[in-house]
Write a protein that holds these residues in place. Structure first.
Motif, PDB file in Angstrom:
ATOM      1  N   THR A  57      23.221  18.902   5.236  1.00 40.68           N
ATOM      2  CA  THR A  57      24.334  19.829   5.050  1.00 40.68           C
ATOM      3  C   THR A  57      25.423  19.591   6.094  1.00 40.68           C
ATOM      4  O   THR A  57      25.185  19.039   7.166  1.00 40.68           O
ATOM      5  N   SER A  61      28.676  24.228   7.513  1.00 40.24           N
ATOM      6  CA  SER A  61      27.978  25.045   6.526  1.00 40.24           C
ATOM      7  C   SER A  61      27.349  26.273   7.183  1.00 40.24           C
ATOM      8  O   SER A  61      26.972  26.251   8.358  1.00 40.24           O
ATOM      9  N   LEU A  63      24.542  27.119   6.644  1.00 39.75           N
ATOM     10  CA  LEU A  63      23.156  26.722   6.852  1.00 39.75           C
ATOM     11  C   LEU A  63      22.973  25.863   8.098  1.00 39.75           C
ATOM     12  O   LEU A  63      21.852  25.421   8.387  1.00 39.75           O
ATOM     13  N   GLU A  64      24.045  25.622   8.854  1.00 37.09           N
ATOM     14  CA  GLU A  64      23.954  24.765  10.030  1.00 37.09           C
ATOM     15  C   GLU A  64      22.871  25.190  11.019  1.00 37.09           C
ATOM     16  O   GLU A  64      22.170  24.328  11.572  1.00 37.09           O
ATOM     17  N   LEU A  66      20.027  26.028  10.563  1.00 39.53           N
ATOM     18  CA  LEU A  66      18.722  25.573  10.080  1.00 39.53           C
ATOM     19  C   LEU A  66      18.682  24.083   9.750  1.00 39.53           C
ATOM     20  O   LEU A  66      17.735  23.611   9.126  1.00 39.53           O
ATOM     21  N   GLN A  70      15.862  20.076   7.974  1.00 45.13           N
ATOM     22  CA  GLN A  70      16.114  18.857   7.197  1.00 45.13           C
ATOM     23  C   GLN A  70      15.854  17.612   8.050  1.00 45.13           C
ATOM     24  O   GLN A  70      15.339  16.614   7.568  1.00 45.13           O
TER      25      GLN A  70
END
Length: 356
Positions: A57, A61, A63-64, A66, A70
């Motif tokens: 990502t 984002s 979601l950065e 987390l 990934q």
């Protein structure tokens, strides 16, 4: 050692400072370690070395925080980020975060091209030091590009972590100029047009340098260009390029009298080293970071005195003096290389592994 380098700050069409720093490190490190890079857009690959990569990502984002979930699938020993904002929740590896400078604590206004909410967050973030401490203390070690910035980090107690140097360096594509050819009476400025860059003083100095042309090379917003055009002295020669290619930049550097800047704050000053690596003298602000980077190879001026700056330029009008500073520049620039920076990064990575 399995090393992952976060390359998500790489631009799509052209390098900026962070983008070039990332690409330069990856290119130099890839022959010394098992390197994988992180991207968020496959178009970034056009400006990056040919090494394995994982698409994750975007760094912007929601979601950065987390993103480590990934990255864990790569099972890295160490992850290096060229910024301090990389998410680390749930990570199963050692991490090195980077702080390039403390410019925005003195000049907290964000670039105007950013969305208003980000600009306000940027401004508020740089009003106090504790948010920066929270970011940096998540790391196993913190990298920075200069001893000047490292000293400031220690002065303001920005991190409890070990601070290591991973320097910037000039591109290997810059070729040394012919020092025997008489330089053109041109001065080059390469950098942004934010207020702390103090381009206004350089422009004002051109009133006392009517025989010289000042070339402002970087892309510039129409509003900012209009602001600067209004203060150009009547007898001055100032050229706005609104961006140049690497080839054009190198050609202009190979024939000018000097690269110049009177910036009030810097974390390193890559254009200085790029110019010096070609044998182009530099005239710069007299401040600690430029003294560290350029040492005795530069001519130094007050950022508040157009006349003093103009006097320094006139010193270079003498052919023997110009050649002397050209030789000094080449000698000093040889101290900086991506090979050296790669070794610094690997030594820092070994440090964090040894101090788990």
């Amino acid at each position: 050692m399995k090393l992952v380098i976060d390359a998500r700050y790489t631009r799509i069409t052209h390098h900026d400072g962070i983008s070039r720093y990332t690409a330069g490190l990856i290119e130099a490190v890839k022959s010394k370690a098992d390197v994988t890079m992180l991207i968020n857009d496959e178009r970034q690959l056009n400006l990056l070395p040919d090494v394995p990569y994982l698409k994750v990502t975007s760094s912007t984002s929601v979601l950065e925080p987390l993103v480590a979930l990934q990255v864990n699938k790569l099972r890295p020993d160490v992850v290096f980020s060229p910024m301090q904002t990389m998410g680390t929740l749930g990570r199963k590896y050692q991490v090195i975060l980077t702080l390039h400078d403390l410019i925005y604590y003195s000049h907290p206004h964000a670039p105007k091209f950013l969305p208003a909410p980000i600009r306000w967050g940027w401004f508020l973030f740089h009003q106090v030091y504790w948010p920066q401490r929270l970011l940096l203390n998540r790391a196993n070690a913190v990298a920075t590009v200069s001893e000047t910035t490292a000293r400031l980090m220690r002065k303001h107690r920005l991190t409890r972590r070990h601070i290591g140097l991973v320097s910037n360096a000039p591109s290997g594509s810059f070729q040394r100029r012919n020092q025997e050819l008489k330089p053109k009476k041109t001065l080059l400025y390469m950098g942004s047009f934010m207020e702390y860059k103090n381009v206004e003083t350089v422009i004002a100095a051109m009133q006392d340098l009517p025989e010289f042309e000042l070339h402002l090379l970087s892309a510039i917003a129409p509003q900012r260009k209009s602001e600067l055009e209004k203060i150009v002295p009547a007898n001055a020669n100032v050229v706005f390029h609104n961006g140049v290619s690497d080839q054009e930049y190198e050609e202009l550097l190979s024939e000018c009298t000097a690269l110049v800047t009177l910036s009030r704050e810097e974390g390193y000053g890559l254009p200085l080293v790029e110019a010096m690596s070609m044998g182009t003298p530099v005239v710069v602000t007299d401040m600690p970071i430029f003294r560290e980077v350029a040492s005795e190879s530069a001519l130094y001026s007050s950022p508040d005195s157009p006349r003093e700056f103009a006097d320094k330029i006139r010193i270079l009008a003498d052919s023997a003096t110009w050649q002397d500073y050209s030789r000094r520049a080449i000698e000093r620039a040889s101290y900086y290389s991506w090979e050296r920076s790669a070794d610094q990064l690997l030594n820092l990575a070994k440090y964090v592994i040894d101090h788990k």
